[in-house]
Design a protein around this motif. Structure first.
Motif, mmCIF file in Angstrom:
data_model
loop_
_atom_site.group_PDB
_atom_site.id
_atom_site.type_symbol
_atom_site.label_atom_id
_atom_site.label_comp_id
_atom_site.label_asym_id
_atom_site.label_seq_id
_atom_site.Cartn_x
_atom_site.Cartn_y
_atom_site.Cartn_z
ATOM 1 N N THR A 128 27.921 46.941 29.772
ATOM 2 C CA THR A 128 27.276 48.133 30.324
ATOM 3 C C THR A 128 28.319 49.061 30.935
ATOM 4 O O THR A 128 28.255 50.274 30.791
ATOM 5 N N HIS A 129 29.290 48.479 31.616
ATOM 6 C CA HIS A 129 30.383 49.230 32.234
ATOM 7 C C HIS A 129 31.685 48.702 31.638
ATOM 8 O O HIS A 129 32.131 47.607 31.990
ATOM 9 N N PRO A 130 32.299 49.454 30.727
ATOM 10 C CA PRO A 130 33.507 48.981 30.042
ATOM 11 C C PRO A 130 34.615 48.537 30.986
ATOM 12 O O PRO A 130 34.813 49.126 32.044
ATOM 13 N N PHE A 131 35.309 47.489 30.578
ATOM 14 C CA PHE A 131 36.459 46.967 31.307
ATOM 15 C C PHE A 131 37.690 47.749 30.856
ATOM 16 O O PHE A 131 37.938 47.857 29.659
ATOM 17 N N PRO A 132 38.485 48.292 31.761
ATOM 18 C CA PRO A 132 39.617 49.150 31.380
ATOM 19 C C PRO A 132 40.858 48.367 30.959
ATOM 20 O O PRO A 132 41.886 48.396 31.620
ATOM 21 N N GLY A 133 40.774 47.666 29.873
ATOM 22 C CA GLY A 133 41.877 46.855 29.387
ATOM 23 C C GLY A 133 41.315 45.631 28.705
ATOM 24 O O GLY A 133 40.224 45.662 28.142
ATOM 25 N N THR A 134 42.055 44.542 28.774
ATOM 26 C CA THR A 134 41.614 43.274 28.188
ATOM 27 C C THR A 134 41.865 42.161 29.189
ATOM 28 O O THR A 134 42.924 42.103 29.805
ATOM 29 N N ALA A 135 40.886 41.274 29.324
ATOM 30 C CA ALA A 135 41.023 40.067 30.144
ATOM 31 C C ALA A 135 40.612 38.874 29.293
ATOM 32 O O ALA A 135 39.541 38.890 28.678
ATOM 33 N N VAL A 136 41.468 37.874 29.244
ATOM 34 C CA VAL A 136 41.185 36.639 28.509
ATOM 35 C C VAL A 136 41.294 35.485 29.490
ATOM 36 O O VAL A 136 42.315 35.327 30.159
#
Length: 160
Positions: A128-136
């Motif tokens: 719903t609210h995009p994450f500004p990057g990538t988290a794994v």
């Protein structure tokens, strides 16, 4: 974990770090953190960047239509956006298979997509609210006392 699988497992972890370096295009770099939770029987490791994200790289090349489908594509088989003769995806395949058998978890949030595998099930959806990057985040179940090895490894009992 057999020596061969241990090598492949750490190759998968290395591929995660390499993917952040190659694909993120983040001027800020990447961050890594981890912790052992002995009471809960888990080791958790998270890698995060502020880059362009997995979906943009894959959707630009036409391999997926949505951010969460792009992450799923990246986590399937030996799929890769690497070019020329640079292999990719194989370390992640072994890492994902081990985490599945180990009853661990693998979670990815990247821009508008969310993907998680736990308990042998994949959950993917738009954010719903995009994450500004990538988290794994990789979670290994340390209470698992089973022994694992690669199918192609020769067991001492097979020889003698």
């Amino acid at each position: 974990m057999s020596p061969g699988l241990e090598n492949e497992f750490f190759t998968g972890i290395h591929e995660l770090f390499t993917n952040f370096e190659i694909h993120s295009q983040s001027s800020l770099g990447a961050w890594a953190a981890g912790q052992l939770f002995p009471v809960n029987g888990r080791v958790e490791m998270t890698l995060v960047d502020a880059g362009v994200g997995i979906p943009s790289r894959i959707m630009q090349r036409g391999f997926a239509q949505s951010p969460h489908a792009a992450i799923d594509w990246a986590m399937t088989g030996s799929n890769t956006t690497r070019e020329l003769d640079v292999p990719g995806g194989l370390g992640l395949k072994v890492l994902r298979e081990f985490i599945r058998l180990n009853q661990g978890e693998l979670t990815i949030a990247s821009h508008g997509g969310f993907w998680r595998e736990a308990g042998g099930r994949v959950d993917m959806r738009p954010l719903t609210h995009p994450f500004p990057g990538t988290a794994v985040t990789v979670v290994v179940n340390t209470q698992d006392n089973r022994s694992y090895q690669l199918a192609r490894e020769v067991r001492p009992g097979d020889i003698f």
